[in-house]
Design a protein around this motif. Sequence first.
Motif, PDB file in Angstrom:
ATOM      1  N   PRO A  76      25.768  37.642  -1.162  1.00 27.73           N
ATOM      2  CA  PRO A  76      25.737  39.111  -0.779  1.00 27.73           C
ATOM      3  C   PRO A  76      26.748  39.802  -1.163  1.00 27.73           C
ATOM      4  O   PRO A  76      28.005  39.254  -1.159  1.00 27.73           O
ATOM      5  N   GLU A  77      26.637  41.025  -1.869  1.00 25.63           N
ATOM      6  CA  GLU A  77      27.898  41.805  -2.139  1.00 25.63           C
ATOM      7  C   GLU A  77      28.882  42.071  -1.101  1.00 25.63           C
ATOM      8  O   GLU A  77      30.154  42.113  -1.660  1.00 25.63           O
ATOM      9  N   SER A  78      28.611  42.029   0.125  1.00 24.93           N
ATOM     10  CA  SER A  78      29.556  42.134   1.140  1.00 24.93           C
ATOM     11  C   SER A  78      30.572  41.017   1.132  1.00 24.93           C
ATOM     12  O   SER A  78      31.741  41.132   1.816  1.00 24.93           O
ATOM     13  N   ALA A  79      30.080  39.744   0.565  1.00 31.57           N
ATOM     14  CA  ALA A  79      30.751  38.626   0.711  1.00 31.57           C
ATOM     15  C   ALA A  79      31.522  38.217  -0.542  1.00 31.57           C
ATOM     16  O   ALA A  79      32.000  37.132  -0.940  1.00 31.57           O
ATOM     17  N   ALA A  80      31.328  39.155  -1.516  1.00 33.46           N
ATOM     18  CA  ALA A  80      31.467  38.792  -2.952  1.00 33.46           C
ATOM     19  C   ALA A  80      32.851  39.220  -3.601  1.00 33.46           C
ATOM     20  O   ALA A  80      33.065  39.068  -4.817  1.00 33.46           O
ATOM     21  N   ALA A  81      33.697  39.964  -3.030  1.00 33.84           N
ATOM     22  CA  ALA A  81      34.897  40.476  -3.588  1.00 33.84           C
ATOM     23  C   ALA A  81      35.811  39.531  -4.286  1.00 33.84           C
ATOM     24  O   ALA A  81      36.505  39.987  -5.125  1.00 33.84           O
ATOM     25  N   CYS A  82      36.103  38.520  -3.669  1.00 32.69           N
ATOM     26  CA  CYS A  82      36.943  37.372  -4.069  1.00 32.69           C
ATOM     27  C   CYS A  82      36.729  35.974  -4.238  1.00 32.69           C
ATOM     28  O   CYS A  82      37.310  35.036  -3.570  1.00 32.69           O
ATOM     29  N   PHE A 142      38.222  36.752 -10.277  1.00 33.84           N
ATOM     30  CA  PHE A 142      37.330  36.132  -9.328  1.00 33.84           C
ATOM     31  C   PHE A 142      36.144  36.098 -10.198  1.00 33.84           C
ATOM     32  O   PHE A 142      35.778  36.792 -11.165  1.00 33.84           O
ATOM     33  N   ILE A 143      35.181  35.274  -9.619  1.00 31.01           N
ATOM     34  CA  ILE A 143      33.654  34.951  -9.981  1.00 31.01           C
ATOM     35  C   ILE A 143      32.974  36.319  -9.747  1.00 31.01           C
ATOM     36  O   ILE A 143      32.856  36.948  -8.961  1.00 31.01           O
ATOM     37  N   ARG A 144      32.406  36.380 -11.131  1.00 26.49           N
ATOM     38  CA  ARG A 144      31.427  37.608 -11.077  1.00 26.49           C
ATOM     39  C   ARG A 144      29.902  37.160 -11.248  1.00 26.49           C
ATOM     40  O   ARG A 144      29.724  36.277 -11.702  1.00 26.49           O
ATOM     41  N   SER A 145      29.004  38.245 -10.771  1.00 23.91           N
ATOM     42  CA  SER A 145      27.517  37.944 -11.000  1.00 23.91           C
ATOM     43  C   SER A 145      27.374  37.227 -12.393  1.00 23.91           C
ATOM     44  O   SER A 145      27.686  37.892 -13.452  1.00 23.91           O
ATOM     45  N   GLY A 146      26.515  36.115 -12.384  1.00 24.01           N
ATOM     46  CA  GLY A 146      26.019  35.607 -13.768  1.00 24.01           C
ATOM     47  C   GLY A 146      27.169  34.548 -14.370  1.00 24.01           C
ATOM     48  O   GLY A 146      26.451  33.740 -15.262  1.00 24.01           O
ATOM     49  N   LEU A 206      32.839  10.512 -13.997  1.00 20.31           N
ATOM     50  CA  LEU A 206      32.014  10.796 -12.932  1.00 20.31           C
ATOM     51  C   LEU A 206      30.787  11.972 -13.220  1.00 20.31           C
ATOM     52  O   LEU A 206      29.951  11.925 -12.683  1.00 20.31           O
ATOM     53  N   GLY A 207      31.072  12.629 -14.654  1.00 24.23           N
ATOM     54  CA  GLY A 207      30.259  13.447 -14.960  1.00 24.23           C
ATOM     55  C   GLY A 207      30.416  14.902 -14.646  1.00 24.23           C
ATOM     56  O   GLY A 207      31.755  15.052 -14.467  1.00 24.23           O
ATOM     57  N   GLU A 208      29.679  15.663 -14.633  1.00 19.43           N
ATOM     58  CA  GLU A 208      29.842  17.155 -14.385  1.00 19.43           C
ATOM     59  C   GLU A 208      28.938  17.678 -13.315  1.00 19.43           C
ATOM     60  O   GLU A 208      27.730  17.402 -13.257  1.00 19.43           O
ATOM     61  N   ILE A 209      29.266  19.056 -12.863  1.00 17.72           N
ATOM     62  CA  ILE A 209      28.274  19.703 -12.025  1.00 17.72           C
ATOM     63  C   ILE A 209      28.433  21.269 -12.645  1.00 17.72           C
ATOM     64  O   ILE A 209      29.590  21.491 -13.121  1.00 17.72           O
ATOM     65  N   ALA A 210      27.502  22.180 -12.535  1.00 21.08           N
ATOM     66  CA  ALA A 210      27.548  23.360 -13.123  1.00 21.08           C
ATOM     67  C   ALA A 210      26.690  24.250 -12.119  1.00 21.08           C
ATOM     68  O   ALA A 210      25.350  24.211 -12.039  1.00 21.08           O
ATOM     69  N   ASN A 211      27.180  25.495 -11.519  1.00 17.89           N
ATOM     70  CA  ASN A 211      26.599  26.223 -10.710  1.00 17.89           C
ATOM     71  C   ASN A 211      26.959  27.872 -10.994  1.00 17.89           C
ATOM     72  O   ASN A 211      27.966  28.123 -11.205  1.00 17.89           O
ATOM     73  N   ARG A 212      25.786  28.622 -10.966  1.00 19.11           N
ATOM     74  CA  ARG A 212      25.768  29.841 -11.548  1.00 19.11           C
ATOM     75  C   ARG A 212      25.691  30.556 -10.142  1.00 19.11           C
ATOM     76  O   ARG A 212      25.041  30.594  -9.219  1.00 19.11           O
ATOM     77  N   THR A 213      26.733  31.777 -10.185  1.00 22.64           N
ATOM     78  CA  THR A 213      26.661  32.703  -9.071  1.00 22.64           C
ATOM     79  C   THR A 213      26.001  33.961  -9.469  1.00 22.64           C
ATOM     80  O   THR A 213      25.872  34.285 -10.433  1.00 22.64           O
ATOM     81  N   VAL A 214      25.256  34.277  -8.340  1.00 16.34           N
ATOM     82  CA  VAL A 214      24.291  35.442  -8.633  1.00 16.34           C
ATOM     83  C   VAL A 214      24.823  36.203  -7.337  1.00 16.34           C
ATOM     84  O   VAL A 214      24.556  35.921  -6.207  1.00 16.34           O
ATOM     85  N   ILE A 215      25.129  37.371  -7.599  1.00 14.76           N
ATOM     86  CA  ILE A 215      25.391  38.288  -6.312  1.00 14.76           C
ATOM     87  C   ILE A 215      24.267  39.466  -6.266  1.00 14.76           C
ATOM     88  O   ILE A 215      23.770  39.961  -7.435  1.00 14.76           O
ATOM     89  N   VAL A 216      23.938  39.413  -4.902  1.00 19.82           N
ATOM     90  CA  VAL A 216      22.853  40.334  -4.721  1.00 19.82           C
ATOM     91  C   VAL A 216      22.977  41.482  -3.689  1.00 19.82           C
ATOM     92  O   VAL A 216      24.117  41.180  -2.746  1.00 19.82           O
ATOM     93  N   PRO A 217      22.321  42.613  -3.595  1.00 18.34           N
ATOM     94  CA  PRO A 217      22.651  43.403  -2.387  1.00 18.34           C
ATOM     95  C   PRO A 217      22.244  42.758  -1.053  1.00 18.34           C
ATOM     96  O   PRO A 217      21.678  41.846  -0.977  1.00 18.34           O
ATOM     97  N   ASP A 218      23.157  43.359  -0.133  1.00 20.22           N
ATOM     98  CA  ASP A 218      23.127  42.670   1.340  1.00 20.22           C
ATOM     99  C   ASP A 218      21.599  42.668   1.783  1.00 20.22           C
ATOM    100  O   ASP A 218      21.387  41.753   2.731  1.00 20.22           O
ATOM    101  N   THR A 219      20.797  43.544   1.221  1.00 24.75           N
ATOM    102  CA  THR A 219      19.508  43.621   1.992  1.00 24.75           C
ATOM    103  C   THR A 219      18.500  42.430   1.606  1.00 24.75           C
ATOM    104  O   THR A 219      17.499  42.200   2.097  1.00 24.75           O
ATOM    105  N   GLN A 220      18.933  41.783   0.447  1.00 18.52           N
ATOM    106  CA  GLN A 220      18.132  40.594   0.058  1.00 18.52           C
ATOM    107  C   GLN A 220      18.497  39.311   0.791  1.00 18.52           C
ATOM    108  O   GLN A 220      19.540  39.141   1.280  1.00 18.52           O
TER     109      GLN A 220
END
Length: 280
Positions: free
Chosen positions: A111-117, A252-256, A266-280
């Motif tokens: 959520p946006e409120s936790a996504a500043a840094c 800092f990581i941004r949405s998308g 060992l291989g690899e992992i890949a995670n996409r970050t999506v930042i959403v409004p707090d109401t979601q």
Amino acid sequence: MKIATIRRTNATATVVVDSPTTGRLIPGISSVQELLQSPTWRTIAESASQLIHFAPQDLAPVIPRPEKIICVGLNYAQHIREMGRELPEVPTLFIKFADALTGPFDTVTIPESAAACLDAEAELAVIIGSTAHRVSAEEAHSHIAGYALMNDYTQRDWQRRTLQFHQGKSYFRSSGFGPWMTTADAFDPTRAHRLTCHWDQELFQEGSTDDLIFSCAELVSFCSQIYPLNPGDVIATGTPHGVGFAREPQRFIRSGQTVRIAIEGLGEIANRTVIVPDTQ
């Protein structure tokens, strides 16, 4: 040998991995975590024969709900210097809860409120295979089942509110973990294995597993002096230099954005970050 926990309809299963999309089903075992509860887990895995196909997105956290996730801070010399700290005399430990784990290719929703840094930390993870209590570093090797990758996904502003790291390190379903467990006989962490972290196509972190201040065996020994380490417990061993927080200017990581972590062998992992409004 590589062993994974995969998601199936309304359940999970365990497979011996033959390729990134094929493996052999271990019947009646729901996860690598359950498998490790048996003293004969290796024999059970080696007997798997039923061919199964899966997609990368089917991979669950390799240990879905560890009893303990022990994280080690400040364990690569260059990273310690970039964070402006002194080399430690003993390991710096903090705890991550199982709720923080997510699959190695899952989307991380913040959520946006936790996504500043938001920041990423590429880590080698040790998976315990048999109970270790007050063991020496020499004895520790026999208690390690294998190794995997973890993103110690971090909210730097939350982390630095106090002297305790935990609150910035354990956000719900943020830490990719996998893609599978590579057994200890197939991976030697004391050798030089390249470790990298890319944000999209940009290289942020690059290090080597032979640059750990405290080795995997030393960490198992140290933690086992405090409490028993049980099958399925996890130790995340620290991260090399190059994190976004330590850059000038800070990044800092941004949405998308997709964070891709890899360790040779060992291989690899890949995670996409999506930042959403707090109401979601």
